[in-house]
Design an enzyme around this catalytic site. Structure first.
Site, PDB file in Angstrom:
ATOM      1  N   SER A 149      -4.956   1.724   3.033  1.00  8.25           N
ATOM      2  CA  SER A 149      -5.955   1.085   2.145  1.00  8.25           C
ATOM      3  C   SER A 149      -7.275   1.813   2.325  1.00  8.25           C
ATOM      4  CB  SER A 149      -6.109  -0.381   2.570  1.00  8.25           C
ATOM      5  OG  SER A 149      -7.242  -0.967   1.972  1.00  8.25           O
ATOM      6  N   TYR A 162      -7.458  -6.909   9.280  1.00  5.69           N
ATOM      7  CA  TYR A 162      -6.890  -6.046   8.236  1.00  5.69           C
ATOM      8  C   TYR A 162      -7.457  -4.631   8.354  1.00  5.69           C
ATOM      9  CZ  TYR A 162      -5.264  -4.736   3.524  1.00  5.69           C
ATOM     10  OH  TYR A 162      -4.646  -4.123   2.459  1.00  5.69           O
TER      11      TYR A 162
END
Ligand SMILES: NC(=O)c1ccc[n+]([C@@H]2O[C@H](COP(=O)([O-])OP(=O)(O)OC[C@H]3O[C@@H](n4cnc5c(N)ncnc54)[C@H](O)[C@@H]3O)[C@@H](O)[C@H]2O)c1
Length: 262
Positions: A149, A162
């Site tokens: 990501s 995350y």
């Protein structure tokens, strides 16, 4: 569902067998669809049978598709998933380690330990296990694509687990890429920015609640191209890394974020 122009399908994966974890989800399914259009056979690995069956239907559901129910955090499940793909297709050439969950948003001082560990289990242990078992059988010259990501290269406040897990995937990728380069296997991470799908909508709802602002608008303002990506746009970049079109690219971080991380 996703527009794939015929001229974009070049048979780049003719004869190749691929395993996509999180294959019932948005990016995984878009990837499977492109892979199939380019001649591949695809095993979709995901947690639950029903979404997997729907996914198989959406991509045509013929004998070039195998679904496998399993949890990427469970070593036996991952080993069985790899074995099922090899049993069906006789080989494995491409792994897309894509399964993921949107983690909680909370200040680090309030962040739950269980939530932190669960995030690492899926994104770090899950990718490690997929690489461990797939690379035992992956063909020489094959490709591993890990779906990280922009949060693997930069950070926002409030999503420490995350962000840390997505950064950790880069470390895994770099080490494993050097380990298997002698077999001609390439290992890369891809770094999508915000995608217009349910996964990202959930994150934005939680961030909006945490900050009191509109996280969707804030993301669009932070993206030079001014919008979220479509899942098919991420899938096209995964296709590039999966095929010999990227034959001299390994240990790299491919950013597909509309300019967000520049
Ligand atoms: N959506 C975004 O904006 C975005 C941006 C950057 C990166 N990503 C990453 O892309 C990947 C795919 O996300 P998506 O947007 O397609 O979301 P999604 O929720 O549509 O797909 C994720 C899939 O992973 C599966 N999964 C989750 N945990 C699993 C487990 N333990 N075992 C097996 N399968 C599991 C889910 O069931 C789901 O089908 C994720 O790794 C995510 O972190 C997403």
């Amino acid at each position: 569902m996703w527009p794939v122009k015929e001229e974009l399908t070049l048979g780049l994966l003719d004869g190749k067998a691929c395993l996509v974890t999180g294959g019932a989800g948005s990016i995984g399914l878009a990837t499977a669809r492109l892979f199939l259009a380019d001649g591949a056979r695809v095993a979709l690995f995901d947690r639950d049978a029903e979404p997997l069956a729907r996914a198989a239907d959406q991509v045509g559901g013929d004998d070039r598709v195998r679904t496998v129910v399993g949890d990427v955090t469970n070593e036996d499940d991952v080993a069985a998933g790899v074995a099922a793909a090899v049993e069906r297709f006789g080989r494995l050439d491409v792994l897309v380690a894509n399964a993921g969950t949107p983690a909680a948003a909370a200040p680090v001082t309030e962040f739950g330990v269980e939530e932190f560990d669960a995030t690492f289990a899926v994104h770090v242990r899950g990718v490690f296990l997929a690489c461990k078992h797939a690379l035992r059988v992956l063909s020489d010259g094959g490709s591993v694509v890990i779906v990280s990501s922009v949060a693997g290269l930069r950070a926002d406040a409030g999503v420490c687990a995350y962000v840390a897990a997505k950064h950790a995937q880069v470390g895994l990728m770099r080490s494993i890429a050097k380990e298997v380069a002698g077999r001609g296997i390439r290992v890369n991470t891809i770094h999508p920015g915000p995608v217009d799908n349910a996964f990202q909508a959930g994150i934005e709802d939680r961030l909006s609640a945490l900050t009191g602002g509109d996280a969707t608008e804030a993301f669009n303002a932070a993206i030079p191209l001014g919008r979220h990506a479509g899942a098919d746009e991420i899938a096209r970049s995964i296709l590039y890394l999966a095929t010999d079109q990227s034959s001299f690219t390994t240990a790299s971080t491919l950013v597909v974020d509309g300019g967000m991380s520049a």
